[in-house]
Scaffold this active site. Sequence first.
Site, mmCIF file in Angstrom:
data_model
loop_
_atom_site.group_PDB
_atom_site.id
_atom_site.type_symbol
_atom_site.label_atom_id
_atom_site.label_comp_id
_atom_site.label_asym_id
_atom_site.label_seq_id
_atom_site.Cartn_x
_atom_site.Cartn_y
_atom_site.Cartn_z
ATOM 1 N N GLY A 71 -13.343 -4.275 1.500
ATOM 2 C CA GLY A 71 -14.756 -3.892 1.545
ATOM 3 C C GLY A 71 -15.106 -2.820 0.523
ATOM 4 O O GLY A 71 -16.164 -2.882 -0.117
ATOM 5 N N ARG A 102 0.816 -1.214 0.000
ATOM 6 C CA ARG A 102 0.000 0.000 0.000
ATOM 7 C C ARG A 102 0.853 1.269 0.000
ATOM 8 O O ARG A 102 0.441 2.285 -0.539
ATOM 9 C CB ARG A 102 -0.939 0.001 1.200
ATOM 10 C CG ARG A 102 -2.075 -0.972 1.001
ATOM 11 C CD ARG A 102 -2.969 -1.028 2.193
ATOM 12 N NE ARG A 102 -4.217 -1.681 1.854
ATOM 13 C CZ ARG A 102 -5.122 -2.047 2.737
ATOM 14 N NH1 ARG A 102 -4.910 -1.826 4.016
ATOM 15 N NH2 ARG A 102 -6.237 -2.633 2.356
ATOM 16 N N GLY A 116 -8.739 -8.744 0.512
ATOM 17 C CA GLY A 116 -7.576 -8.905 1.382
ATOM 18 C C GLY A 116 -6.970 -10.294 1.286
ATOM 19 O O GLY A 116 -5.761 -10.448 1.069
ATOM 20 N N LYS A 121 -18.114 -16.579 2.633
ATOM 21 C CA LYS A 121 -19.560 -16.408 2.762
ATOM 22 C C LYS A 121 -20.204 -15.828 1.506
ATOM 23 O O LYS A 121 -19.690 -14.883 0.915
ATOM 24 C CB LYS A 121 -19.857 -15.456 3.921
ATOM 25 C CG LYS A 121 -19.613 -16.088 5.272
ATOM 26 C CD LYS A 121 -20.284 -15.286 6.366
ATOM 27 C CE LYS A 121 -19.746 -13.907 6.369
ATOM 28 N NZ LYS A 121 -19.728 -13.139 7.534
HETATM 29 P P1 ADP Z 1 -11.332 -11.793 0.350
HETATM 30 O O1 ADP Z 1 -10.763 -11.249 1.647
HETATM 31 O O2 ADP Z 1 -10.287 -11.954 -0.690
HETATM 32 O O3 ADP Z 1 -12.533 -11.017 -0.137
HETATM 33 P P2 ADP Z 1 -12.933 -13.709 1.744
HETATM 34 O O4 ADP Z 1 -12.657 -12.995 3.019
HETATM 35 O O5 ADP Z 1 -14.281 -13.631 1.157
HETATM 36 O O6 ADP Z 1 -11.859 -13.269 0.636
HETATM 37 O O7 ADP Z 1 -12.621 -15.258 1.905
HETATM 38 C C1 ADP Z 1 -11.411 -15.733 2.394
HETATM 39 C C2 ADP Z 1 -11.605 -16.841 3.386
HETATM 40 O O8 ADP Z 1 -12.432 -17.867 2.860
HETATM 41 C C3 ADP Z 1 -10.290 -17.487 3.712
HETATM 42 O O9 ADP Z 1 -9.988 -17.269 5.078
HETATM 43 C C4 ADP Z 1 -10.509 -18.970 3.408
HETATM 44 O O10 ADP Z 1 -9.952 -19.826 4.373
HETATM 45 C C5 ADP Z 1 -12.020 -19.074 3.436
HETATM 46 N N1 ADP Z 1 -12.489 -20.238 2.663
HETATM 47 C C6 ADP Z 1 -12.323 -20.481 1.368
HETATM 48 N N2 ADP Z 1 -12.839 -21.676 1.042
HETATM 49 C C7 ADP Z 1 -13.344 -22.221 2.166
HETATM 50 C C8 ADP Z 1 -13.988 -23.442 2.488
HETATM 51 N N3 ADP Z 1 -14.219 -24.357 1.563
HETATM 52 N N4 ADP Z 1 -14.354 -23.640 3.766
HETATM 53 C C9 ADP Z 1 -14.112 -22.700 4.713
HETATM 54 N N5 ADP Z 1 -13.507 -21.536 4.473
HETATM 55 C C10 ADP Z 1 -13.125 -21.284 3.211
HETATM 56 MG MG MG Z 2 -11.340 -11.519 3.712
#
Ligand code: ADP
Ligand code: MG
Length: 396
Positions: A375, A39, A351, A199
């Site tokens: 976000g 960053r 992230g 999620k």
């Molecule tokens: P980002 O921060 O890139 O937007 P998210 O926060 O939405 O991504 O998702 C990241 C998290 O999702 C990670 O901590 C990862 O462990 C979790 N994750 C991915 N696949 C699974 C799964 N099959 N079961 C549980 N957690 C998962």
């Molecule tokens: Mg995340």
Amino acid sequence: MRLRTLRNLNAADLEGKRVLVRVDYNVPLEDGQVKDDTRIRASLPTLQFLLDKGAIVVLASHLGRPKGKVVPELSLKPVADHLSMLIGRPVTFIPDIPSGAEQIQQAKPRDLFLLENTRFYPGERSNDPEFAKLLASYGDLFVNDAFGTAHRAHASTYGVASYLQPCVAGLLVEREVRYLTEIRDHPKKPYTVILGGAKVSDKIGVLEALLPKADRCLIGGGMAYTFLKAQGKAIGDSLLDEESISHVERFLQTFGDRIVLPEDHVIAKEVRPQEPLEIVEEEIPEGYRGVDIGPKTIAKFVSLMEGNGTVFWNGPMGVFEIPGMDQGTLEIARKLRQVTQSGTITVTGGGDTVRALHAAGVSDEEITHVSTGGGATLEFLAGKSLPGLEILKEEE
Ligand code: ADP
Ligand code: MG
């Protein structure tokens, strides 16, 4: 969205002027050292631009969540030192924001200041007019280059605009808005969207906005099981986002032909290191959780990434933090680099996704655009209005 930007200003608007710049220096620290300076490096083009024009630059940022109190571990002092090293000139650190006036008044063109963590002051998050006025008093104009906090209406991202004009976008914010608008509104086709992560509920808005534009949407990670459940498949003890089921059913009804779901899965009884892993097709037995997309799915996803005009990726394909559950995520990251080399416009953000990209050995320079927002990126893609960008909008 048309923004007023730094590049619209004349040299005379900047020479010898004090420019308050909101940057996003919310970086990880370890033992008083900057652990990841992505960053900070992302802010350099704007800083260099201003210094070349003879401006006096006053930087403001938050770091972590000190909740309106001084938390020494969250001081920006190490960031000032790191920035000084990167940019090759002194950075004067202002440890107490309210008493910075004298030093900043005496500044000469090309002097560079960094204010202490804005969130040490309760007025930052409450967008207190007095705190906003104090910050505004340190500049003759305002540049917002903190895309990652553009979704917050805080004193340093939003409030200052009431007391300081003009307000313009920095080069980083301009770049973020250009690429994210492109993948949201007018992507070069064919367009493949890859979504994963934990999620569905975090990404409903993004699905809503991107599904109509995408030729294909590949869904992996924890999100996929809610889709599979909605199709009546057995998902064992995998992540299920009960509240999102109705949205997911609607997405499958309207865009079913574009949505591509995993065909096989890496499963485990527990999500922890050293847990024995198995591969199954279609149905996941009771007592097991899906922790990564399986090898067939990886092959399919990777081949669908080829030959596109645009690929957007957000969200890991599995629990990539745990060795053995990271294959799907790493392969998608490496393929993203490869298709960038063949001329596909590639955009990624989030992230965890960016951490995974780096874990795969792919650098930001090897992708067309790596968004610095978490976000904020998701909200922008979902079409929400972001306060930190609203203040930069060109009058219609
Ligand atoms: P980002 O921060 O890139 O937007 P998210 O926060 O939405 O991504 O998702 C990241 C998290 O999702 C990670 O901590 C990862 O462990 C979790 N994750 C991915 N696949 C699974 C799964 N099959 N079961 C549980 N957690 C998962
Ligand atoms: Mg995340």
